[in-house]
Design a protein around this motif. Structure first.
Motif, PDB file in Angstrom:
ATOM      1  N   LEU A  25       1.004  -1.333   0.050  1.00  0.00           N
ATOM      2  CA  LEU A  25       0.391  -0.377  -0.483  1.00  0.00           C
ATOM      3  C   LEU A  25       1.074   1.190   0.150  1.00  0.00           C
ATOM      4  N   ILE A  26       1.680   0.962   1.104  1.00  0.00           N
ATOM      5  CA  ILE A  26       2.579   2.801   1.123  1.00  0.00           C
ATOM      6  C   ILE A  26       3.631   2.582  -0.054  1.00  0.00           C
ATOM      7  N   ALA A  27       4.496   1.292  -1.082  1.00  0.00           N
ATOM      8  CA  ALA A  27       4.610   0.991  -2.005  1.00  0.00           C
ATOM      9  C   ALA A  27       3.754   2.006  -3.116  1.00  0.00           C
ATOM     10  N   ALA A  28       3.355   1.957  -3.519  1.00  0.00           N
ATOM     11  CA  ALA A  28       2.188   2.190  -4.307  1.00  0.00           C
ATOM     12  C   ALA A  28       1.665   3.665  -4.277  1.00  0.00           C
ATOM     13  N   LEU A  29       1.560   4.011  -2.829  1.00  0.00           N
ATOM     14  CA  LEU A  29       1.491   5.575  -2.872  1.00  0.00           C
ATOM     15  C   LEU A  29       2.132   6.269  -3.456  1.00  0.00           C
ATOM     16  N   ASN A  30       3.565   5.627  -3.132  1.00  0.00           N
ATOM     17  CA  ASN A  30       4.858   6.663  -3.387  1.00  0.00           C
ATOM     18  C   ASN A  30       5.274   6.197  -4.494  1.00  0.00           C
ATOM     19  N   THR A  31       3.934   6.038  -5.585  1.00  0.00           N
ATOM     20  CA  THR A  31       4.251   6.043  -7.020  1.00  0.00           C
ATOM     21  C   THR A  31       2.938   7.389  -8.084  1.00  0.00           C
ATOM     22  N   ASP A  32       2.895   7.874  -6.701  1.00  0.00           N
ATOM     23  CA  ASP A  32       1.834   8.565  -7.226  1.00  0.00           C
ATOM     24  C   ASP A  32       2.847  10.173  -7.496  1.00  0.00           C
ATOM     25  N   PRO A  33       2.897  10.759  -8.789  1.00  0.00           N
ATOM     26  CA  PRO A  33       3.331  12.350  -8.524  1.00  0.00           C
ATOM     27  C   PRO A  33       3.327  13.556  -7.711  1.00  0.00           C
ATOM     28  N   GLU A  34       1.602  13.398  -7.330  1.00  0.00           N
ATOM     29  CA  GLU A  34       2.035  14.661  -6.955  1.00  0.00           C
ATOM     30  C   GLU A  34       1.656  14.341  -5.018  1.00  0.00           C
ATOM     31  N   VAL A  35       1.499  12.962  -4.650  1.00  0.00           N
ATOM     32  CA  VAL A  35       2.147  13.161  -3.183  1.00  0.00           C
ATOM     33  C   VAL A  35       3.737  12.847  -3.068  1.00  0.00           C
ATOM     34  N   MET A  36       4.172  12.502  -4.219  1.00  0.00           N
ATOM     35  CA  MET A  36       5.659  12.933  -4.172  1.00  0.00           C
ATOM     36  C   MET A  36       6.758  14.069  -4.649  1.00  0.00           C
ATOM     37  N   ARG A  37       5.756  15.163  -5.347  1.00  0.00           N
ATOM     38  CA  ARG A  37       5.515  15.880  -5.669  1.00  0.00           C
ATOM     39  C   ARG A  37       7.039  16.932  -4.962  1.00  0.00           C
ATOM     40  N   HIS A  38       6.995  16.856  -3.701  1.00  0.00           N
ATOM     41  CA  HIS A  38       8.072  17.810  -2.768  1.00  0.00           C
ATOM     42  C   HIS A  38       8.756  16.324  -1.904  1.00  0.00           C
ATOM     43  N   ILE A  39       8.640  14.990  -2.099  1.00  0.00           N
ATOM     44  CA  ILE A  39       9.582  14.259  -1.363  1.00  0.00           C
ATOM     45  C   ILE A  39      10.593  13.658  -2.250  1.00  0.00           C
ATOM     46  N   ALA A  40      10.139  12.908  -3.412  1.00  0.00           N
ATOM     47  CA  ALA A  40      11.542  12.188  -3.962  1.00  0.00           C
ATOM     48  C   ALA A  40      10.847  11.571  -5.814  1.00  0.00           C
ATOM     49  N   PRO A  41      12.163  11.783  -6.379  1.00  0.00           N
ATOM     50  CA  PRO A  41      11.490  11.077  -7.903  1.00  0.00           C
ATOM     51  C   PRO A  41      10.743  10.093  -7.637  1.00  0.00           C
ATOM     52  N   ILE A  42       9.970   9.422  -8.827  1.00  0.00           N
ATOM     53  CA  ILE A  42       9.006   8.517  -8.808  1.00  0.00           C
ATOM     54  C   ILE A  42      10.346   7.470  -9.503  1.00  0.00           C
ATOM     55  N   GLY A  43      10.156   6.273  -8.673  1.00  0.00           N
ATOM     56  CA  GLY A  43      11.211   5.461  -8.572  1.00  0.00           C
ATOM     57  C   GLY A  43      12.433   5.148  -7.616  1.00  0.00           C
ATOM     58  N   ASP A  44      12.304   6.661  -6.930  1.00  0.00           N
ATOM     59  CA  ASP A  44      14.086   6.320  -5.961  1.00  0.00           C
ATOM     60  C   ASP A  44      13.617   4.769  -5.087  1.00  0.00           C
ATOM     61  N   PRO A  45      14.086   3.735  -5.226  1.00  0.00           N
ATOM     62  CA  PRO A  45      14.640   2.812  -4.456  1.00  0.00           C
ATOM     63  C   PRO A  45      14.222   2.365  -3.131  1.00  0.00           C
ATOM     64  N   ALA A  46      14.743   3.613  -2.679  1.00  0.00           N
ATOM     65  CA  ALA A  46      14.197   4.522  -1.363  1.00  0.00           C
ATOM     66  C   ALA A  46      12.637   4.367  -1.328  1.00  0.00           C
ATOM     67  N   MET A  47      11.779   4.513  -1.992  1.00  0.00           N
ATOM     68  CA  MET A  47      10.321   4.464  -1.456  1.00  0.00           C
ATOM     69  C   MET A  47       9.980   3.663  -2.183  1.00  0.00           C
ATOM     70  N   GLY A  48      10.456   2.208  -3.421  1.00  0.00           N
ATOM     71  CA  GLY A  48       9.782   1.047  -3.125  1.00  0.00           C
ATOM     72  C   GLY A  48      10.015   0.012  -2.115  1.00  0.00           C
ATOM     73  N   ARG A  49       9.323  -1.002  -2.239  1.00  0.00           N
ATOM     74  CA  ARG A  49       9.008  -1.906  -1.146  1.00  0.00           C
ATOM     75  C   ARG A  49      10.250  -2.440  -0.141  1.00  0.00           C
ATOM     76  N   GLU A  50      11.181  -2.552  -0.679  1.00  0.00           N
ATOM     77  CA  GLU A  50      12.298  -3.174  -0.569  1.00  0.00           C
ATOM     78  C   GLU A  50      12.941  -1.890   0.639  1.00  0.00           C
TER      79      GLU A  50
END
Length: 191
Positions: A25-50
């Motif tokens: 659920l959190i990994a999916a949240l981290n793929t939303d460009p609006e959610v991540m706009r001020h956090i990290a780039p989409i696809g950043d490994p730190a924001m993926g499941r692992e």
């Protein structure tokens, strides 16, 4: 030492300690460009499941960690998360972290969830202070921090955030300030 985090409820939310089942659920949240706009780039490994799994459970023994948020009336309706996590290497420095699905923005759920977590951090854990680290242009996060009583600390050139990365802004609130605000609020509510 604790091995689990407590569960909490607010008027509208259930805050449940993060589980392995929540990682997708959190990994999916981290793929939303609006959610991540001020956090990290989409696809950043730190924001993926692992990456999420690697940092999700390592501080539970200290009473720190992450809580997944669900609507009380819809216990499978994932809202986002809040967390109390280390803020650097010093053991007494803690920050509150939060992220919400866009469909829940602007409804006051961030204030509700973070307030409950601050209550836990300052009351049960007796933390001396709690920080928020955010993007200096994240107006919603800055508004939430102000509403919660946080005060700007300084730009943190060592903590980069966003895409492209910029120095993060640190905000801080002491336990004494939080307790005084809570006492004032309860005095006003008693009238």
């Amino acid at each position: 030492m604790t091995t689990t985090l407590p569960e909490f409820q607010t008027a509208r939310l259930a805050l449940r300690p993060r589980t392995i089942a929540d990682l997708d659920l959190i990994a999916a949240l981290n793929t939303d460009p609006e959610v991540m706009r001020h956090i990290a780039p989409i696809g950043d490994p730190a924001m993926g499941r692992e990456g999420i799994a690697a940092r999700s459970f390592s501080h539970v023994a200290r009473g720190l960690g992450y809580w997944s948020l669900f609507i009380q009336d819809g216990p499978e309706d994932f809202v986002g998360y809040v967390g109390l996590i280390p803020d650097g290497e010093l053991p007494d420095r803690v920050q509150v972290s939060y992220r919400f699905a866009t469909r829940y923005w602007g409804k006051g759920l961030g204030f509700e969830a973070v307030s409950r977590l601050l209550h836990h951090g300052f009351e049960a854990l007796a933390l001396p202070e709690i920080a928020i680290v955010t993007h200096p242009q994240n107006i919603a996060s800055l508004r939430l921090a102000e509403k919660l009583g946080f005060e700007p600390e300084a730009t943190r050139p060592d903590a980069l955030i966003g895409d492209p990365p910029v120095p993060a802004l640190g905000l801080r609130q002491s336990r004494a300030r939080w307790l005084a605000r809570a006492q004032t609020a309860s005095g006003l509510n008693a009238r």
